[in-house]
Design a protein around this motif. Structure first.
Motif, PDB file in Angstrom:
ATOM      1  N   VAL A  21      33.634  20.439  13.372  1.00  0.00           N
ATOM      2  CA  VAL A  21      32.552  19.828  12.578  1.00  0.00           C
ATOM      3  C   VAL A  21      32.510  18.307  12.735  1.00  0.00           C
ATOM      4  CG1 VAL A  21      32.347  21.718  10.925  1.00  0.00           C
ATOM      5  CG2 VAL A  21      33.959  19.852  10.471  1.00  0.00           C
ATOM      6  N   ASN A  22      33.317  17.795  13.676  1.00  0.00           N
ATOM      7  CA  ASN A  22      33.276  16.387  14.056  1.00  0.00           C
ATOM      8  C   ASN A  22      33.601  15.414  12.914  1.00  0.00           C
ATOM      9  OD1 ASN A  22      32.975  14.424  16.044  1.00  0.00           O
ATOM     10  ND2 ASN A  22      30.835  14.068  15.514  1.00  0.00           N
ATOM     11  N   SER A  39      28.889  14.412   2.689  1.00  0.00           N
ATOM     12  CA  SER A  39      27.492  14.066   2.945  1.00  0.00           C
ATOM     13  C   SER A  39      26.690  15.353   3.154  1.00  0.00           C
ATOM     14  CB  SER A  39      27.383  13.184   4.190  1.00  0.00           C
ATOM     15  OG  SER A  39      27.713  13.937   5.345  1.00  0.00           O
ATOM     16  N   VAL A  40      25.396  15.236   3.013  1.00  0.00           N
ATOM     17  CA  VAL A  40      24.519  16.386   3.239  1.00  0.00           C
ATOM     18  C   VAL A  40      24.649  16.855   4.689  1.00  0.00           C
ATOM     19  CG1 VAL A  40      22.106  17.148   3.288  1.00  0.00           C
ATOM     20  CG2 VAL A  40      22.918  15.708   1.418  1.00  0.00           C
ATOM     21  N   LYS A  41      24.745  15.898   5.616  1.00  0.00           N
ATOM     22  CA  LYS A  41      24.901  16.265   7.032  1.00  0.00           C
ATOM     23  C   LYS A  41      26.174  17.069   7.261  1.00  0.00           C
ATOM     24  CE  LYS A  41      22.335  12.505   9.168  1.00  0.00           C
ATOM     25  NZ  LYS A  41      22.407  11.349  10.083  1.00  0.00           N
ATOM     26  N   LEU A  42      27.264  16.649   6.630  1.00  0.00           N
ATOM     27  CA  LEU A  42      28.525  17.368   6.789  1.00  0.00           C
ATOM     28  C   LEU A  42      28.448  18.755   6.156  1.00  0.00           C
ATOM     29  CD1 LEU A  42      31.398  17.641   7.741  1.00  0.00           C
ATOM     30  CD2 LEU A  42      32.127  16.312   5.749  1.00  0.00           C
ATOM     31  N   LYS A  44      25.852  20.607   5.897  1.00  0.00           N
ATOM     32  CA  LYS A  44      25.059  21.438   6.818  1.00  0.00           C
ATOM     33  C   LYS A  44      25.888  21.852   8.031  1.00  0.00           C
ATOM     34  CE  LYS A  44      20.370  20.872   5.724  1.00  0.00           C
ATOM     35  NZ  LYS A  44      19.984  22.235   5.482  1.00  0.00           N
ATOM     36  N   ARG A  45      26.688  20.919   8.577  1.00  0.00           N
ATOM     37  CA  ARG A  45      27.519  21.260   9.737  1.00  0.00           C
ATOM     38  C   ARG A  45      28.530  22.341   9.370  1.00  0.00           C
ATOM     39  NH1 ARG A  45      27.977  15.423  10.853  1.00  0.00           N
ATOM     40  NH2 ARG A  45      30.178  15.562  10.335  1.00  0.00           N
ATOM     41  N   ASN A  48      26.754  25.663   8.917  1.00  0.00           N
ATOM     42  CA  ASN A  48      26.393  26.214  10.234  1.00  0.00           C
ATOM     43  C   ASN A  48      27.622  26.749  10.962  1.00  0.00           C
ATOM     44  OD1 ASN A  48      23.667  25.653   9.916  1.00  0.00           O
ATOM     45  ND2 ASN A  48      23.796  23.678  10.942  1.00  0.00           N
TER      46      ASN A  48
END
Length: 82
Positions: A21-22, A39-42, A44-45, A48
């Motif tokens: 997930v970087n 974060s929202v991006k994290l 989502k990652r 997924n």
């Protein structure tokens, strides 16, 4: 499902999952312990990568202040005058 349960179920270390997930391994540890706001991006990652097995609810920190604020209200007994 909790992130810790997902990692255990899939035989993944914090380090291995962090690469997927970087993020850093310490960030995964914070998420497993639910002591940080991702974060929202994290989120989502992670959703997924886990194919939805770990949802955003499972990634939010446990906040005892929120829990105390959400206690059920006491029922007031009705009297003849109310």
């Amino acid at each position: 499902m909790k992130l810790s349960d997902y990692l255990k179920k899939n035989g993944l270390t914090h380090d291995a999952f962090s690469k997927k997930v970087n993020v850093t391994r310490p960030m995964i540890t914070l998420l497993v312990n639910r002591t940080t706001n991702p974060s929202v991006k994290l989120i989502k990652r992670i959703e997924n990568e886990t194919k939805g097995e770990v949802s955003f609810h499972a990634l939010l920190p446990d906040d005892p202040h929120i829990k105390t604020q959400l206690k059920p209200r006491k029922e007031h007994k009705k009297t003849e005058n109310t």
